[in-house]
Design a protein around this motif. Structure first.
Motif, short mmCIF file in Angstrom:
data_model
loop_
_atom_site.label_atom_id
_atom_site.label_comp_id
_atom_site.label_asym_id
_atom_site.label_seq_id
_atom_site.Cartn_x
_atom_site.Cartn_y
_atom_site.Cartn_z
N ARG A 295 0.84 -1.20 0.00
CA ARG A 295 0.00 0.00 0.00
C ARG A 295 0.88 1.25 0.00
O ARG A 295 1.76 1.39 0.85
N VAL A 296 0.62 2.17 -0.94
CA VAL A 296 1.46 3.37 -1.05
C VAL A 296 0.68 4.66 -0.83
O VAL A 296 1.28 5.72 -0.65
N ALA A 297 -0.66 4.61 -0.85
CA ALA A 297 -1.44 5.83 -0.67
C ALA A 297 -2.86 5.44 -0.26
O ALA A 297 -3.35 4.37 -0.62
N LEU A 304 -15.21 9.04 8.94
CA LEU A 304 -14.78 7.66 9.11
C LEU A 304 -13.52 7.62 9.98
O LEU A 304 -12.80 8.61 10.07
N PRO A 305 -13.23 6.47 10.60
CA PRO A 305 -11.99 6.37 11.38
C PRO A 305 -10.77 6.65 10.50
O PRO A 305 -10.78 6.37 9.30
N ALA A 306 -9.74 7.20 11.11
CA ALA A 306 -8.50 7.47 10.37
C ALA A 306 -7.90 6.16 9.88
O ALA A 306 -7.94 5.15 10.60
N PRO A 307 -7.36 6.15 8.65
CA PRO A 307 -6.77 4.90 8.14
C PRO A 307 -5.49 4.57 8.87
O PRO A 307 -4.83 5.46 9.42
N PRO A 308 -5.10 3.30 8.90
CA PRO A 308 -3.84 2.93 9.55
C PRO A 308 -2.65 3.49 8.79
O PRO A 308 -2.76 3.84 7.61
N ALA A 309 -1.51 3.56 9.46
CA ALA A 309 -0.30 4.09 8.83
C ALA A 309 0.12 3.20 7.67
O ALA A 309 -0.19 2.00 7.62
N VAL A 341 -15.25 -9.25 6.48
CA VAL A 341 -14.65 -8.60 5.31
C VAL A 341 -13.96 -9.67 4.47
O VAL A 341 -13.32 -10.57 5.02
N PRO A 342 -14.12 -9.64 3.13
CA PRO A 342 -13.45 -10.65 2.30
C PRO A 342 -11.95 -10.72 2.62
O PRO A 342 -11.27 -9.70 2.66
N ALA A 343 -11.46 -11.92 2.85
CA ALA A 343 -10.07 -12.10 3.26
C ALA A 343 -9.15 -12.14 2.06
O ALA A 343 -9.56 -12.42 0.93
N GLU A 344 -7.87 -11.79 2.31
CA GLU A 344 -6.78 -11.92 1.35
C GLU A 344 -6.91 -11.02 0.13
O GLU A 344 -6.31 -11.28 -0.90
N LEU A 345 -7.71 -9.97 0.25
CA LEU A 345 -7.75 -8.97 -0.81
C LEU A 345 -6.83 -7.80 -0.47
O LEU A 345 -6.26 -7.17 -1.36
N LEU A 346 -6.73 -7.51 0.83
CA LEU A 346 -6.05 -6.32 1.30
C LEU A 346 -5.19 -6.68 2.51
O LEU A 346 -5.37 -7.75 3.11
N PRO A 347 -4.25 -5.79 2.90
CA PRO A 347 -3.46 -6.06 4.10
C PRO A 347 -4.35 -6.27 5.32
O PRO A 347 -5.46 -5.74 5.39
N ALA A 348 -3.85 -7.04 6.28
CA ALA A 348 -4.65 -7.38 7.46
C ALA A 348 -5.10 -6.15 8.22
O ALA A 348 -6.24 -6.09 8.70
N VAL A 349 -4.22 -5.13 8.34
CA VAL A 349 -4.62 -3.92 9.08
C VAL A 349 -5.75 -3.20 8.36
O VAL A 349 -6.60 -2.58 8.98
N THR A 350 -5.77 -3.27 7.03
CA THR A 350 -6.85 -2.65 6.28
C THR A 350 -8.16 -3.43 6.45
O THR A 350 -9.24 -2.84 6.55
N GLU A 351 -8.06 -4.76 6.51
CA GLU A 351 -9.26 -5.56 6.77
C GLU A 351 -9.87 -5.16 8.11
O GLU A 351 -11.10 -5.01 8.21
N ARG A 352 -9.04 -4.98 9.11
CA ARG A 352 -9.56 -4.59 10.43
C ARG A 352 -10.19 -3.20 10.37
O ARG A 352 -11.22 -2.95 11.00
#
Length: 658
Positions: A295-297, A304-309, A341-352
Motif C-alpha cells: 500500500r502506497v497511498a 470515518l476512522p483514520a486509516p492505519p499508517a 470482510v473478504p479475506a486476502e484482498l487487502l493487508p490485514a490492518v486494512t481488513e480490520r
C-alpha cells in the motif's frame, strides 16, 4: 330579485325557481355558452342534454341542503358542427325570487385557461419535471406527478414521515436546512436545493428543486416547487471536474502521485480508496513465485476512522486478486451487515479498518499503465453509502485511467533515479584499508524521486602512501548531475594520482579547473580535496583546499568539535580560473576524527546554515566515542532527506586502538 340586472353581464347567468326548478331567466352570455333554452320549462326539460344529469344533480343538492356549490364542467362539440370542447366553472347559489325559493346559476368559460394548464402539464411531463405544493399546514400535494415513477413508492403527503425516507441520509440535514432558511425569509425567500433520492432500482439519483412562495393578501399561503432529475447532467459535470483535477497531478514519486489521485476520488466517488503496487515489475505475473502488493497511498471521507499508517501494509497476491488483475476488469465484493470482510484482498490492518468503519462493499480496480498492470486500487463504501453501481465503477476506472500521464512521469523519474543511484553507487567505492587509521563512508539518496543529485566522496592511496579524501557536490538533482559527478570524480582522482604527492591540494584543484574548462566538462560544483600523511608519533598531517564547500569538521579525541574554515573561502570549481586557490594544513592527534560531508547533512529550507552546523557539532560530540560506521549512522538522522548526503570519516589510531 330582478334578473334583468344580468342582461349585459359577461358571465352566463340563469335563474330557476319552484320545486321543479322552472327556468325563469337566461342572459345572452348563457345562450352563447349553452345554447338557447326555453324559459318556463322545468329544469329537467330545459336541460334535457345527454350530459345534463350532472347539472341537474347539483341543482337537487343545492335545493336539498340550502348550500351553494361550485363545480367545473365541459361541453363536447356538436357532432354535426365539429369544434373543440368548451370548459367552464359554474356556481349554484340559493336565492329568493318573486316565485319563491330559487337557484341562481353563474358560469364562466375557462376553456383558454384549461388548455393552457393542459399544455403546461404536458410540457413539464415531457421534460421529467415534478410539480408539487406545500400547503400552510405542511401537507404536500403533487400536481404534476412523477414521484412514484421515480421511487416506486406512492406519493406521501408529509415530508417528515414518508417523503424524507427516500432522500439520501447524508443529504437530509442539508435539505432541511435549505427549507428552513427559505421559510424563515418568507415572502422574499426561494427554496433551492440539490439532493439525492433513492430510485426504484435502489440507486440514488440527483434531483434539483426550486420553490417559490405563493402570496395571498401579502402573506405566504403556500409554496409551489418544481423538481427535475439532473442525474445525467450532474454526472457529466462530475466527470469533467474529476478529469480536470487528475490532469493537475504533479507527484514526483508513485506514492506522491497516487496520494493526489486518491484525494480526488474521495469522497466524490467513494468513501475510501487505497492504492497497492505490485512488488513484481514484470507482466504477466509468475505463476508459482509469490507476489506481494504494498500500500502506497490512501484517503478516507470525513466522518470515518483514520486509516492505519502506511508502514508495513502489504499483502500476498492471491488467486482471487490475480483473476481481477489478469481480467483488467473491476470487481465488487459485497460485505453483509455485521459480516466478515473478504479475506486476502487487502493487508490485514486494512481488513480490520474496514470492519471497524462499517464497510458495505470493496471494489478492486486494476491499475494499468502502458499495458502493464502496476497494482490495483481498492475502494470501499461504508455505513449508509450504497454499493457502487456499474456507472460509478466505470467512472472510477476512467478517472484512474486518466491518471496514467502523471503516473508514467513518476515511473520515468523512478527509472532515472534507479539509473542514477546505480551510477552513484558504482562510483562510491569502499574506502581503502590504511595503517594507523580507520575509514568509513556513507551515501544516503534524497527521499524525493527527482532528487537523485550529484553528491559524492572518494578515498584512495597515492604511490607513497599518502591518503587522499575527496567530497563534492555537483549542482543539480537529475541524471545529468549524476553523470557530471562521475566525470568530475574520475577526473579529480586521475589528476591527484598523476601529479603525485608533491602537488598541494590547491595545485590539484587549480589543474582540475583548467582541464574541465579545456575539455568542455565544466560543471558548477563544490569540493574539498584533502591529503593526509602519517607522522611517526601516531599523528597525521592533513592539508586541504576547499572549493566553496561546507568546511570539514574536526572531532578531537578531547575537546569540542571544530569546523576547519581556513583563512579564506575559495570559489567553487569551474567558476574563474584567474583566482588562485589556497591550501590549509593542520595536524591531527591520536584519536582525532576528520569528517567530510555534503550540505544535505546540515542545510534545510527553514533554518540558517549556521544552525545546521551547530546541530552537527553537538551530534558529533555525543557520538565521538562510537565506531566510525555508528558515528555516520547517528549523524545521518540530522538530514531532512530533501537532498542526498555523502559523508566520509577518518580517525587516527589512538594508543588504545587494537
Amino acid at each position: 330579485m330582478d334578473p334583468a340586472v344580468f342582461d349585459g353581464a359577461v358571465a352566463a347567468v340563469a335563474l330557476l325557481a319552484g320545486p321543479e326548478g322552472r327556468l325563469l331567466y337566461t342572459n345572452a352570455a348563457f345562450t352563447r355558452m349553452f345554447g338557447a333554452r326555453q324559459v318556463g320549462l322545468p329544469a329537467r326539460e330545459a336541460f334535457a342534454d345527454p350530459d345534463g344529469w350532472r347539472f341537474l344533480s347539483v341543482l337537487d343538492e343545492v335545493r336539498a341542503t340550502g348550500r351553494a356549490r361550485q363545480v367545473t364542467g365541459a361541453r363536447e362539440p356538436d357532432p354535426d358542427a365539429p369544434a373543440q370542447s368548451r370548459y367552464f366553472v359554474y356556481s349554484c347559489s340559493p336565492v329568493t325570487t318573486q316565485e319563491g325559493d330559487g337557484i341562481l346559476v353563474v358560469a364562466m368559460d375557462t376553456t383558454t385557461e384549461t388548455f393552457a394548464l393542459q399544455r403546461y402539464r404536458a410540457l413539464v411531463s415531457a421534460v421529467s419535471v415534478m410539480i408539487w405544493v406545500v400547503h400552510a399546514d405542511g401537507a404536500m400535494e403533487e400536481i404534476v406527478p412523477g414521484w412514484e415513477r421515480l421511487t416506486g413508492a406512492p406519493w406521501h403527503p408529509r415530508a417528515d414521515t414518508g417523503w424524507y425516507a427516500h432522500v439520501h441520509p447524508r443529504d437530509r440535514d442539508r435539505l432541511g436546512a435549505c427549507w428552513r432558511d427559505a421559510a424563515t425569509r418568507g415572502a422574499g425567500g426561494v427554496f433551492q436545493c440539490t439532493f439525492r433520492v433513492r430510485a426504484a432500482d435502489g440507486s440514488y439519483r440527483h434531483l434539483s428543486t426550486r420553490g417559490v412562495p405563493v402570496l395571498r393578501e401579502g402573506r405566504v399561503a403556500e409554496w409551489i416547487a418544481a423538481t427535475v432529475d439532473i442525474e445525467d447532467t450532474w454526472r457529466a459535470q462530475l466527470r469533467e471536474r474529476l478529469l480536470a483535477r487528475v490532469a493537475t497531478v504533479t507527484g514526483q514519486s508513485l506514492g506522491e502521485a497516487f496520494g493526489e489521485v486518491v484525494k480526488i476520488v474521495v469522497p466524490e466517488l467513494t468513501d475510501a480508496c487505497l492504492i497497492l503496487l505490485l512488488s513484481h515489475e514484470e507482466w504477466p505475473l509468475p505463476e508459482h513465485a509469490p507476489v506481494t502488493a504494498r500500500r502506497v497511498a490512501s484517503a478516507t471521507r470525513p466522518g470515518l476512522p483514520a486509516p492505519p499508517a502506511l508502514l508495513g501494509q502489504s499483502v500476498t497476491v492471491t488467486r482471487k486478486v490475480r483473476e481481477v488483475l489478469e481480467s483488467r476488469v473491476p470487481r465488487t465484493f459485497g460485505i453483509p451487515v455485521g459480516g466478515p470482510v473478504p479475506a486476502e484482498l487487502l493487508p490485514a490492518v486494512t481488513e480490520r479498518w474496514l470492519a471497524a468503519s462499517g464497510a458495505t462493499s470493496v471494489t478492486l480496480i486494476p491499475l494499468v499503465v502502458d499495458d502493464i498492470v502496476l497494482g490495483y486500487a481498492a475502494t470501499s463504501t461504508n455505513g449508509d453509502t450504497p454499493t457502487l453501481g456499474p456507472t460509478e465503477t466505470e467512472l472510477l476506472r476512467e478517472v484512474l485511467h486518466h491518471a496514467q500521464q502523471p503516473i508514467r512521469k513518476a515511473l520515468d523519474l523512478q527509472s532515472a533515479r534507479r539509473t542514477a543511484l546505480a551510477l552513484q553507487r558504482a562510483q562510491l567505492t569502499r574506502p581503502p584499508t590504511v595503517g594507523g587509521a580507520s575509514l568509513a563512508a556513507s551515501y544516503q539518496p534524497a527521499s524525493s524521486a527527482n532528487e537523485i543529485g550529484g553528491d559524492w566522496y572518494d578515498a584512495f592511496l597515492l604511490p607513497d602512501g599518502t591518503l587522499v579524501l575527496d567530497v563534492g557536490d555537483v549542482v543539480g538533482h537529475d541524471l545529468a548531475a549524476a553523470t557530471a559527478m562521475t566525470q568530475m570524480r574520475n577526473m579529480l582522482r586521475a589528476l591527484a594520482y598523476s601529479r603525485g604527492p608533491g602537488a598541494t591540494p590547491a595545485d590539484v584543484l587549480a589543474r582540475f579547473d583548467e582541464a574541465a574548462e579545456g575539455l568542455g566538462a565544466a560543471s558548477f560544483a563544490t569540493a574539498v580535496h584533502t591529503q593526509l600523511r602519517r607522522l611517526p608519533d601516531l599523528r597525521w598531517h592533513v592539508s586541504w583546499s576547499n572549493a566553496g564547500h561546507p568546511p570539514p569538521l574536526l572531532i578531537p579525541a578531547h575537546g569540542g568539535p571544530l569546523f576547519l574554515d581556513g583563512t579564506q573561502e575559495d570559489l567553487p570549481l569551474c567558476v574563474d580560473l584567474s583566482v588562485p586557490r589556497s591550501t590549509h594544513t593542520r595536524v591531527l592527534g591520536a584519536g582525532d576524527t576528520l569528517l567530510l560531508y555534503t550540505d544535505g547533512l546540515v542545510e534545510t529550507p527553514t533554518a540558517p546554515f549556521a544552525d545546521g552546523q551547530r546541530r552537527l557539532a553537538r551530534a558529533a560530540a555525543r557520538h565521538r566515542r562510537a565506531a566510525l560506521p555508528e558515528l555516520l549512522h547517528g549523524l545521518q538522522s540530522l538530514s531532512d532527506h530533501r537532498d542526498d548526503t555523502a559523508m566520509i570519516a577518518f580517525r587516527a589510531d589512538s594508543p588504545e586502538s587494537p
